[in-house]
Design a protein around this motif. Structure first.
Motif, PDB file in Angstrom:
ATOM      1  N   ARG A 146      37.647  31.333 -11.811  1.00 43.45           N
ATOM      2  CA  ARG A 146      36.343  31.603 -12.507  1.00 43.45           C
ATOM      3  C   ARG A 146      35.380  30.304 -11.993  1.00 43.45           C
ATOM      4  O   ARG A 146      34.002  30.511 -12.168  1.00 43.45           O
ATOM      5  N   ALA A 147      35.754  29.289 -11.877  1.00 41.99           N
ATOM      6  CA  ALA A 147      34.916  28.130 -11.308  1.00 41.99           C
ATOM      7  C   ALA A 147      34.438  28.468  -9.982  1.00 41.99           C
ATOM      8  O   ALA A 147      33.006  28.014  -9.869  1.00 41.99           O
ATOM      9  N   VAL A 148      35.000  28.823  -9.084  1.00 44.53           N
ATOM     10  CA  VAL A 148      34.335  29.299  -7.768  1.00 44.53           C
ATOM     11  C   VAL A 148      33.320  30.334  -8.114  1.00 44.53           C
ATOM     12  O   VAL A 148      32.283  30.425  -7.499  1.00 44.53           O
TER      13      VAL A 148
ATOM     14  N   THR B  15      46.187  26.248  -1.010  1.00 43.60           N
ATOM     15  CA  THR B  15      46.449  26.734  -2.060  1.00 43.60           C
ATOM     16  C   THR B  15      45.010  27.366  -2.931  1.00 43.60           C
ATOM     17  O   THR B  15      44.845  28.313  -3.194  1.00 43.60           O
ATOM     18  N   PHE B  16      44.052  26.520  -2.239  1.00 39.56           N
ATOM     19  CA  PHE B  16      42.588  26.952  -2.614  1.00 39.56           C
ATOM     20  C   PHE B  16      42.102  28.267  -1.933  1.00 39.56           C
ATOM     21  O   PHE B  16      41.637  29.041  -2.559  1.00 39.56           O
TER      22      PHE B  16
ATOM     23  N   LYS C 259      41.601  34.252  -1.686  1.00 37.25           N
ATOM     24  CA  LYS C 259      41.824  35.596  -1.132  1.00 37.25           C
ATOM     25  C   LYS C 259      41.976  36.605  -2.273  1.00 37.25           C
ATOM     26  O   LYS C 259      41.736  37.668  -2.166  1.00 37.25           O
ATOM     27  N   VAL C 260      42.361  36.162  -3.409  1.00 38.68           N
ATOM     28  CA  VAL C 260      42.522  37.109  -4.744  1.00 38.68           C
ATOM     29  C   VAL C 260      41.162  37.495  -5.080  1.00 38.68           C
ATOM     30  O   VAL C 260      41.124  38.498  -5.445  1.00 38.68           O
TER      31      VAL C 260
ATOM     32  N   GLY D 177      37.469  42.247  -4.702  1.00 40.89           N
ATOM     33  CA  GLY D 177      35.918  42.700  -4.389  1.00 40.89           C
ATOM     34  C   GLY D 177      34.976  41.713  -5.065  1.00 40.89           C
ATOM     35  O   GLY D 177      33.714  42.076  -4.969  1.00 40.89           O
ATOM     36  N   LEU D 178      35.291  40.778  -5.640  1.00 42.02           N
ATOM     37  CA  LEU D 178      34.270  39.953  -6.280  1.00 42.02           C
ATOM     38  C   LEU D 178      33.583  39.031  -5.118  1.00 42.02           C
ATOM     39  O   LEU D 178      32.392  38.640  -5.597  1.00 42.02           O
TER      40      LEU D 178
END
Length: 109
Positions: free
Chosen positions: A18-20, A44-45, A50-51, A56-57
């Motif tokens: 969410r922060a990204v 990890t980041f 990737k998620v 598609g976000l």
């Protein structure tokens, strides 16, 4: 549509992701700039990115050694549509409940 919604909500379920998304609302950013504000190892980041990309976000492009990530606002539409449909349903239910309470109050007195 359900798989798209599942992916959307799953991606946004994590506070790092969410922060990204919040950062990317300001515009595209290099992975290194996005990573700077997070206290975790780069691999990890990158899994978080990737998620977001799989959902598609966001999309990413690589130019030379710099990978840039960009928000895909149309992907937010699925979530917004889902919220809007549920908001309308709940507003309708609350309006009917208020009318019933008003009717019961008037018939009691």
């Amino acid at each position: 549509m359900t798989n798209q919604l599942d992916s959307f909500f799953s991606a946004l379920a994590d506070p790092t992701r969410r922060a990204v998304v919040e950062q990317l609302i300001q515009g595209p950013a290099a992975v290194s700039a996005l990573h700077d504000g997070h206290d975790m190892a780069l691999p990890t980041f990158l899994r978080h990115l990737k998620v977001l990309e799989d959902s598609g976000l966001v999309t990413s492009t690589k130019k030379g050694r710099v990978r840039t990530v960009e928000m895909q606002p149309e992907a937010l539409r699925a979530g917004a549509d889902w919220f809007e449909a549920h908001k309308s349903m709940w507003e309708g239910r609350m309006d009917r409940l208020a009318r019933l309470a008003d009717h019961l109050e008037r018939t009691r007195t």
